[in-house]
Write an enzyme that holds these catalytic residues in place. Sequence first.
Site, PDB file in Angstrom:
ATOM      1  N   ILE A 171       0.858  -1.185   0.000  1.00 22.33           N
ATOM      2  CA  ILE A 171       0.000   0.000   0.000  1.00 22.33           C
ATOM      3  C   ILE A 171       0.896   1.237   0.000  1.00 22.33           C
ATOM      4  O   ILE A 171       1.695   1.443   0.914  1.00 22.33           O
ATOM      5  CB  ILE A 171      -0.936   0.022   1.224  1.00 22.33           C
ATOM      6  N   ASP A 172       0.748   2.052  -1.024  1.00 20.71           N
ATOM      7  CA  ASP A 172       1.521   3.292  -1.137  1.00 20.71           C
ATOM      8  C   ASP A 172       0.591   4.475  -0.897  1.00 20.71           C
ATOM      9  O   ASP A 172      -0.363   4.694  -1.650  1.00 20.71           O
ATOM     10  CB  ASP A 172       2.156   3.410  -2.523  1.00 20.71           C
ATOM     11  N   GLY A 173       0.853   5.225   0.161  1.00 24.08           N
ATOM     12  CA  GLY A 173       0.047   6.405   0.460  1.00 24.08           C
ATOM     13  C   GLY A 173       0.613   7.652  -0.184  1.00 24.08           C
ATOM     14  O   GLY A 173       1.809   7.747  -0.472  1.00 24.08           O
TER      15      GLY A 173
END
Length: 262
Positions: free
Chosen positions: A130-132
């Site tokens: 998951i890349d924010g």
Amino acid sequence: MLKKRLIAVLILREGKVVQSVRFKHTNVIHYDAVHAMEAFNKWAVDEIVILNVSPEPSSKTQFAEIVERISSQCFVPLSAGGWIDTAEYAQTLLRCGADKIVLNTAFADNPDLVKSLSLKFGRQCIVASIDGKHSDEGESWIAVDRGTRLIHTSPEEWAKHVVGLGAGEIFFNSIDHDGARKGYDLQNLEKISATVNVPVIAFGGVFGWNHLVEGIHAGASAVAAANQFHYTEQSTRKAKSFLANAGVLVRIQGQNLKTSSN
């Protein structure tokens, strides 16, 4: 009590280990990823994550070959990801020696692939990357396609989504913190860790060993770094000693180490 894991990350672009700064990969750290892995083997790291950030899918074959070379000499669990868009390629990486596969864009574009892989290999084999990304208004969104495409969903909601599709672990990074030397995105890390019941790996932004402790206190089951480990001799041993002195239960060379408690 469960021990906290320390994870070294190798970021590969066109077969070379590169430095990552806000998802830009300009500086080559190692021309041979095996050499970097050999150091981590000696320095008491718990796991290794290897990610293919090459811009072209034609890199998949070379990356699989590198995974096979690394796995033949790697003495800790190995996770591999990047350009996993078919079940056949996922199986190739596992046959090459990866213990887990790391998926990112597939959760957005091909959820059926994720479900089938989770059913076939078990959710413990599926790591959701998951890349924010922070917006100009201060909101947090999700980025896929190597950080090039935004999805207007909060990281904690996306975490629930990926776990629902079959992820057994989350690898959380922040584009804004990546390589910025200011520590993890603790606010979103804490929200994700409180939202899901699977292990969460914190990644992106480590500069001092205190940043690892902050990640653990925010709820992470494991803390990871890339750039910092490459530039410090005996880095993972030093990091584990720091964690232990901060009261974190860790493992060194098969033994528990905790020199103080909170």
